[in-house]
Each structure stands twice: as structure tokens, then as C-alpha cells.
Design a protein around this motif. Structure first.
Motif, mmCIF file in Angstrom:
data_model
loop_
_atom_site.group_PDB
_atom_site.id
_atom_site.type_symbol
_atom_site.label_atom_id
_atom_site.label_comp_id
_atom_site.label_asym_id
_atom_site.label_seq_id
_atom_site.Cartn_x
_atom_site.Cartn_y
_atom_site.Cartn_z
ATOM 1 N N ARG A 48 -26.862 -35.754 -22.823
ATOM 2 C CA ARG A 48 -26.456 -35.826 -24.234
ATOM 3 C C ARG A 48 -24.977 -36.145 -24.453
ATOM 4 N NH1 ARG A 48 -28.318 -30.383 -26.874
ATOM 5 N NH2 ARG A 48 -26.855 -29.668 -25.340
ATOM 6 N N HIS A 49 -24.230 -36.343 -23.356
ATOM 7 C CA HIS A 49 -22.788 -36.552 -23.479
ATOM 8 C C HIS A 49 -22.281 -37.609 -22.496
ATOM 9 C CE1 HIS A 49 -23.484 -32.481 -25.033
ATOM 10 N NE2 HIS A 49 -22.571 -32.835 -25.932
ATOM 11 N N THR A 50 -21.190 -38.252 -22.893
ATOM 12 C CA THR A 50 -20.602 -39.330 -22.103
ATOM 13 C C THR A 50 -19.103 -39.120 -21.960
ATOM 14 O OG1 THR A 50 -22.276 -40.869 -22.916
ATOM 15 C CG2 THR A 50 -20.268 -41.843 -22.034
ATOM 16 N N TYR A 90 -20.892 -43.060 -31.406
ATOM 17 C CA TYR A 90 -21.006 -41.813 -30.676
ATOM 18 C C TYR A 90 -20.936 -40.662 -31.690
ATOM 19 C CZ TYR A 90 -15.987 -42.261 -31.226
ATOM 20 O OH TYR A 90 -14.742 -42.438 -31.758
ATOM 21 N N THR A 91 -21.210 -39.463 -31.211
ATOM 22 C CA THR A 91 -21.210 -38.290 -32.088
ATOM 23 C C THR A 91 -20.244 -37.237 -31.540
ATOM 24 O OG1 THR A 91 -23.001 -37.226 -30.861
ATOM 25 C CG2 THR A 91 -23.639 -38.675 -32.691
ATOM 26 N N SER A 92 -20.064 -36.180 -32.292
ATOM 27 C CA SER A 92 -19.277 -35.043 -31.801
ATOM 28 C C SER A 92 -20.059 -34.365 -30.681
ATOM 29 C CB SER A 92 -19.034 -34.046 -32.930
ATOM 30 O OG SER A 92 -18.232 -34.619 -33.933
ATOM 31 N N PRO A 93 -19.375 -33.761 -29.725
ATOM 32 C CA PRO A 93 -20.069 -33.070 -28.635
ATOM 33 C C PRO A 93 -20.964 -31.950 -29.152
ATOM 34 C CG PRO A 93 -17.750 -33.367 -28.095
ATOM 35 C CD PRO A 93 -17.922 -33.756 -29.535
ATOM 36 N N GLU A 98 -15.308 -24.889 -23.855
ATOM 37 C CA GLU A 98 -15.317 -23.969 -22.713
ATOM 38 C C GLU A 98 -16.372 -24.361 -21.688
ATOM 39 O OE1 GLU A 98 -15.604 -22.943 -25.921
ATOM 40 O OE2 GLU A 98 -13.636 -22.048 -26.238
ATOM 41 N N ASP A 99 -17.571 -24.717 -22.162
ATOM 42 C CA ASP A 99 -18.647 -25.097 -21.249
ATOM 43 C C ASP A 99 -18.359 -26.421 -20.544
ATOM 44 O OD1 ASP A 99 -20.076 -22.788 -21.717
ATOM 45 O OD2 ASP A 99 -21.366 -23.685 -23.237
ATOM 46 N N VAL A 100 -17.734 -27.349 -21.248
ATOM 47 C CA VAL A 100 -17.367 -28.627 -20.630
ATOM 48 C C VAL A 100 -16.300 -28.400 -19.562
ATOM 49 C CG1 VAL A 100 -16.334 -30.900 -21.011
ATOM 50 C CG2 VAL A 100 -17.936 -29.979 -22.685
ATOM 51 N N ALA A 101 -15.316 -27.565 -19.864
ATOM 52 C CA ALA A 101 -14.182 -27.334 -18.958
ATOM 53 C C ALA A 101 -14.620 -26.807 -17.596
ATOM 54 C CB ALA A 101 -13.192 -26.381 -19.604
ATOM 55 N N LYS A 102 -15.731 -26.096 -17.548
ATOM 56 C CA LYS A 102 -16.232 -25.534 -16.281
ATOM 57 C C LYS A 102 -16.563 -26.613 -15.252
ATOM 58 C CE LYS A 102 -18.237 -21.558 -18.649
ATOM 59 N NZ LYS A 102 -19.488 -20.933 -19.095
ATOM 60 N N HIS A 103 -16.734 -27.854 -15.676
ATOM 61 C CA HIS A 103 -17.134 -28.945 -14.787
ATOM 62 C C HIS A 103 -15.943 -29.729 -14.221
ATOM 63 C CE1 HIS A 103 -21.426 -28.576 -15.803
ATOM 64 N NE2 HIS A 103 -20.968 -28.187 -16.985
ATOM 65 N N PHE A 104 -14.711 -29.350 -14.581
ATOM 66 C CA PHE A 104 -13.528 -30.105 -14.174
ATOM 67 C C PHE A 104 -12.515 -29.246 -13.434
ATOM 68 C CE2 PHE A 104 -14.915 -32.298 -18.101
ATOM 69 C CZ PHE A 104 -15.137 -33.556 -17.584
ATOM 70 N N LYS A 105 -11.798 -29.863 -12.514
ATOM 71 C CA LYS A 105 -10.623 -29.276 -11.873
ATOM 72 C C LYS A 105 -9.512 -30.309 -11.963
ATOM 73 C CE LYS A 105 -12.016 -25.304 -10.315
ATOM 74 N NZ LYS A 105 -11.731 -24.181 -11.145
ATOM 75 N N ALA A 143 -7.999 -25.032 -13.228
ATOM 76 C CA ALA A 143 -8.942 -25.220 -14.335
ATOM 77 C C ALA A 143 -8.171 -25.777 -15.534
ATOM 78 C CB ALA A 143 -9.586 -23.890 -14.700
ATOM 79 N N PRO A 144 -8.833 -26.560 -16.375
ATOM 80 C CA PRO A 144 -8.164 -27.057 -17.585
ATOM 81 C C PRO A 144 -7.682 -25.912 -18.469
ATOM 82 C CG PRO A 144 -10.218 -28.233 -17.213
ATOM 83 C CD PRO A 144 -10.183 -27.086 -16.245
ATOM 84 N N THR A 145 -6.582 -26.160 -19.187
ATOM 85 C CA THR A 145 -6.042 -25.221 -20.146
ATOM 86 C C THR A 145 -6.614 -25.573 -21.513
ATOM 87 O OG1 THR A 145 -3.997 -25.114 -18.870
ATOM 88 C CG2 THR A 145 -3.905 -24.323 -21.157
ATOM 89 N N LEU A 146 -7.394 -24.684 -22.095
ATOM 90 C CA LEU A 146 -8.091 -24.966 -23.342
ATOM 91 C C LEU A 146 -7.158 -24.753 -24.537
ATOM 92 C CD1 LEU A 146 -11.509 -23.244 -22.673
ATOM 93 C CD2 LEU A 146 -10.792 -25.563 -22.115
ATOM 94 N N VAL A 147 -7.167 -25.727 -25.455
ATOM 95 C CA VAL A 147 -6.417 -25.632 -26.697
ATOM 96 C C VAL A 147 -7.429 -25.853 -27.812
ATOM 97 C CG1 VAL A 147 -4.572 -26.607 -28.099
ATOM 98 C CG2 VAL A 147 -4.304 -26.496 -25.623
ATOM 99 N N GLU A 148 -7.714 -24.812 -28.578
ATOM 100 C CA GLU A 148 -8.717 -24.894 -29.646
ATOM 101 C C GLU A 148 -8.094 -25.362 -30.949
ATOM 102 O OE1 GLU A 148 -11.944 -24.372 -29.435
ATOM 103 O OE2 GLU A 148 -12.092 -23.434 -27.464
ATOM 104 N N GLY A 149 -8.917 -25.917 -31.805
ATOM 105 C CA GLY A 149 -8.539 -26.194 -33.191
ATOM 106 C C GLY A 149 -7.613 -27.363 -33.432
ATOM 107 N N GLU A 150 -7.496 -28.302 -32.519
ATOM 108 C CA GLU A 150 -6.623 -29.457 -32.721
ATOM 109 C C GLU A 150 -7.303 -30.540 -33.551
ATOM 110 O OE1 GLU A 150 -3.330 -30.003 -31.581
ATOM 111 O OE2 GLU A 150 -3.440 -27.859 -31.257
ATOM 112 N N ALA A 151 -8.624 -30.524 -33.583
ATOM 113 C CA ALA A 151 -9.357 -31.603 -34.281
ATOM 114 C C ALA A 151 -9.109 -31.552 -35.766
ATOM 115 C CB ALA A 151 -10.852 -31.485 -33.988
#
Length: 151
Positions: A48-50, A90-93, A98-105, A143-151
Motif C-alpha cells: 500500500r506504500h511506495t 499518490y495518497t497520504s500514508p 513510527e511504524d514506518v521508521a522501524k524499517h530504516f536505519k 534509528a530515525p529521529t521522529l518529528v511529528e506535526g510538520e505537515a
């Protein structure tokens, strides 16, 4: 009225992973500016995501890169995740940041000094104990550093 979708952007240089708004009527054009590239590569994140990445990102002088779980090679440059199969529009995720970040280093090469432990003899002569004998390279993974609410 301008319609916008949310996308998630990961910058391996800073490790910052945040949502951004993208104007729907501009298609994928804003992605070139966000990623800073001339040629986009499409990578499936899941059904469902690209991911959009820089096709030419792996170059000499690389200072940071990202490991994407299950992908066969490192990804250099910024990464943009959107909902959909990579075609426009495309659409919004549909998955949380948080769940996406778990897949990246986020990775970067680090040079550590190596000091002589005792008077050593090298091809260049004697190295006195405690003197710099060389540099050793390692890869730092974070792990990525999450920054919420920028959109």
C-alpha cells in the motif's frame, strides 16, 4: 482550493523523519526538489506504500545513507514515502510515522583513532606509545529521529 497530501521524508544526514504536505495537482514534481535529484527511483515499501529515492544517490564521497529492511542495497539521499503504488495521484500514508521508521536505519561512516599501545615498529619507523598509529573505519547505525506535526 489547493489540495494536499501528506508524505513522510527521511533525511539520513540529520536522521530526521517527518511528515510534509505535498500539493496533489503537481504530481511527483515536488519530490525532485525534496529529494534533490534529477532521476527518481521507485521502491515498494509494502503493498500500500511506495518510496521515492534518488536513482543516482550512491556516489563517491557518501557521508550518510539508509538501510531499508529487506532492500538489497543502501539508499543514499532523502527518502519520501507516500501511499499508493507509485503512480499518480499518490495518497497520504495509511501507516504511522513510527511504524514506518522501524524499517530504516540511518548510517554514516565514522573514523576512530587508533593509538599505539607500546613502541611499535612500522614501515615508516618507530611509533611511540600513545601516538596516533592510524584510523579505523566503522559504520554508525541509528534509528530515525521522529518529528511529528510538520505537515
Amino acid at each position: 482550493m489547493v489540495r494536499a497530501n501528506t508524505a513522510y521524508v527521511l533525511d539520513p544526514e540529520t536522521t530526521i523523519f517527518k511528515p510534509v504536505e505535498l500539493q496533489v495537482d503537481l504530481g511527483i514534481r515536488p519530490l525532485y526538489a525534496i529529494i534533490g535529484c534529477r532521476l527518481l527511483e521507485v521502491v515498494r515499501f509494502d503493498e500500500r506504500h511506495t518510496l521515492f529515492v534518488d536513482e543516482e544517490g550512491l556516489q563517491d564521497g557518501l557521508t550518510a545513507f539508509t538501510i531499508f529492511e529487506g532492500f538489497p542495497q543502501p539508499i543514499a539521499g532523502k527518502i519520501v514515502l507516500v501511499g499508493g503504488d507509485g503512480s499518480t495521484p499518490y495518497t497520504s500514508p495509511l501507516i504511522s510515522l513510527e511504524d514506518v521508521a522501524k524499517h530504516f536505519k540511518c548510517c554514516r561512516p565514522v573514523l576512530d583513532p587508533v593509538f599505539a599501545k607500546a613502541d611499535e615498529i612500522s614501515p615508516g619507523g618507530i611509533i611511540i606509545a600513545g601516538a596516533l598509529a592510524g584510523l579505523q573505519c566503522r559504520i554508525e547505525r541509528r534509528a530515525p529521529t521522529l518529528v511529528e506535526g510538520e505537515a
